[in-house]
Write a protein that holds these residues in place. Structure first.
Motif, short mmCIF file in Angstrom:
data_model
loop_
_atom_site.label_atom_id
_atom_site.label_comp_id
_atom_site.label_asym_id
_atom_site.label_seq_id
_atom_site.Cartn_x
_atom_site.Cartn_y
_atom_site.Cartn_z
N ALA A 86 0.84 -1.20 0.00
CA ALA A 86 0.00 0.00 0.00
C ALA A 86 0.87 1.25 0.00
O ALA A 86 0.58 2.23 -0.69
CB ALA A 86 -0.93 0.00 1.21
N LEU A 87 1.95 1.22 0.76
CA LEU A 87 2.89 2.34 0.79
C LEU A 87 3.55 2.54 -0.56
O LEU A 87 3.63 3.67 -1.08
CB LEU A 87 3.94 2.11 1.88
N LEU A 88 4.03 1.46 -1.16
CA LEU A 88 4.67 1.57 -2.47
C LEU A 88 3.69 2.05 -3.54
O LEU A 88 4.07 2.83 -4.43
CB LEU A 88 5.27 0.22 -2.89
N THR A 89 2.45 1.62 -3.45
CA THR A 89 1.44 2.08 -4.40
C THR A 89 1.24 3.58 -4.27
O THR A 89 1.21 4.30 -5.27
CB THR A 89 0.10 1.35 -4.18
N GLN A 90 1.10 4.07 -3.05
CA GLN A 90 0.92 5.51 -2.83
C GLN A 90 2.15 6.28 -3.33
O GLN A 90 2.02 7.33 -3.96
CB GLN A 90 0.68 5.80 -1.35
N ALA A 91 3.32 5.74 -3.06
CA ALA A 91 4.55 6.39 -3.53
C ALA A 91 4.60 6.44 -5.04
O ALA A 91 4.97 7.47 -5.63
CB ALA A 91 5.77 5.65 -2.97
N PHE A 92 4.20 5.36 -5.69
CA PHE A 92 4.20 5.30 -7.14
C PHE A 92 3.22 6.32 -7.73
O PHE A 92 3.55 7.04 -8.67
CB PHE A 92 3.85 3.89 -7.60
N ILE A 93 2.03 6.40 -7.17
CA ILE A 93 1.02 7.34 -7.65
C ILE A 93 1.54 8.77 -7.54
O ILE A 93 1.39 9.58 -8.46
CB ILE A 93 -0.30 7.17 -6.87
N GLU A 94 2.18 9.07 -6.42
CA GLU A 94 2.71 10.43 -6.24
C GLU A 94 3.87 10.71 -7.19
O GLU A 94 4.00 11.84 -7.69
CB GLU A 94 3.12 10.65 -4.79
N LEU A 95 4.70 9.73 -7.46
CA LEU A 95 5.79 9.93 -8.43
C LEU A 95 5.21 10.24 -9.81
O LEU A 95 5.71 11.13 -10.52
CB LEU A 95 6.67 8.68 -8.51
N ILE A 96 4.18 9.53 -10.21
CA ILE A 96 3.54 9.77 -11.50
C ILE A 96 2.94 11.17 -11.54
O ILE A 96 3.08 11.90 -12.54
CB ILE A 96 2.44 8.72 -11.78
N GLN A 97 2.27 11.57 -10.46
CA GLN A 97 1.68 12.91 -10.41
C GLN A 97 2.75 13.99 -10.50
O GLN A 97 2.60 14.97 -11.24
CB GLN A 97 0.87 13.08 -9.13
N GLU A 98 3.82 13.82 -9.77
CA GLU A 98 4.92 14.79 -9.79
C GLU A 98 5.54 14.88 -11.18
O GLU A 98 5.87 15.96 -11.66
CB GLU A 98 5.99 14.41 -8.76
N TRP A 99 5.68 13.72 -11.82
CA TRP A 99 6.24 13.68 -13.16
C TRP A 99 5.34 14.46 -14.12
O TRP A 99 5.81 15.29 -14.90
CB TRP A 99 6.40 12.24 -13.60
N GLY A 100 4.04 14.21 -14.07
CA GLY A 100 3.10 14.91 -14.96
C GLY A 100 3.06 16.40 -14.71
O GLY A 100 3.03 17.20 -15.64
N GLU A 101 3.09 16.78 -13.44
CA GLU A 101 3.05 18.21 -13.10
C GLU A 101 4.30 18.94 -13.57
O GLU A 101 4.28 20.16 -13.75
CB GLU A 101 2.88 18.37 -11.59
N GLY A 102 5.36 18.19 -13.78
CA GLY A 102 6.62 18.79 -14.21
C GLY A 102 6.56 19.41 -15.58
O GLY A 102 7.38 20.27 -15.92
N PHE A 103 5.59 19.02 -16.42
CA PHE A 103 5.53 19.60 -17.76
C PHE A 103 4.12 20.06 -18.17
O PHE A 103 3.97 20.75 -19.16
CB PHE A 103 6.06 18.61 -18.81
N GLN A 104 3.10 19.73 -17.40
CA GLN A 104 1.74 20.06 -17.81
C GLN A 104 1.44 21.55 -17.80
O GLN A 104 0.67 22.03 -18.62
CB GLN A 104 0.72 19.36 -16.91
#
Length: 199
Positions: free
Chosen positions: A48-66
């Protein structure tokens, strides 16, 4: 930061460094400076922790260029701008893409993790529709997510695999956009009318 935030930061670092399969609870504890009991208390499980971490990494990645996307929503210019943004961060995103594939190819070895990540896919598809079209996420229907969202997700996954497998032969944003233009033209016919054979 408290233990919850420290655990999340440590899990993100472990995902980037080691991926899902090789990351242990002890790795996360070491990276976060916390203790094993904290994982269960704050997140319920390592997965569950790794899933939350993964979701946040994806969000941070997307926010980096959106935020700087050009072109009107739904236009070829926006389509190209998205892929420019995606590939401008391919070096930092590589570990995230690899982690995605790791889970996808894990079969039944990570059932809980797969289930958790699958449940988060709807939000990811909504975000992709909004990014490409400019439509607010709250206005999207389930049908939008199941059709347009899965289409954009398939494009992202396909390009991601190309770049992970062989960056030298992978499509550039310009080539990918031209391919999309040609595919759309073939579907609608030369005059922009729907092709009867496609209906």
């Amino acid at each position: 930061m408290g233990h919850r935030e420290d655990l999340l930061a440590g899990a993100k670092q472990c995902l980037v460094d080691k991926g899902f399969v090789r990351t242990t609870a002890r790795d996360i504890v070491k990276a976060s400076g916390t203790n094993l009991a904290s994982i269960g208390y704050h997140y319920g499980s390592k997965d569950a922790l790794l899933t939350q971490a993964f979701i946040e990494l994806i969000q941070e990645w997307g926010e980096g260029f959106q935020s700087g996307l050009g072109g009107e929503g739904g236009s070829l210019e926006r389509f190209r701008a998205v892929w420019d943004g995606v590939l401008s961060q391919k070096e930092s995103a590589g570990p995230i893409w690899s982690a995605s594939l790791e889970v996808a190819l894990s079969g039944d070895r990570l059932p809980d993790l797969r289930s958790m990540l699958a449940a988060s896919q709807v939000e990811g598809r909504k975000g992709m529709i909004a990014m490409f079209t400019g439509r607010p996420e709250e206005e999207l229907t389930e049908r939008d997510v199941r059709t347009l969202g899965t289409f954009y997700q398939a494009l992202l996954n396909g390009l991601m695999i190309q770049w992970l497998f062989d960056p030298e032969s992978a499509a550039t944003p310009e080539e990918f956009t031209e391919g999309m233009r040609q595919a759309a033209q073939a579907l609608t016919g030369p005059q922009g009318e729907p092709d009867p054979a496609a209906q």
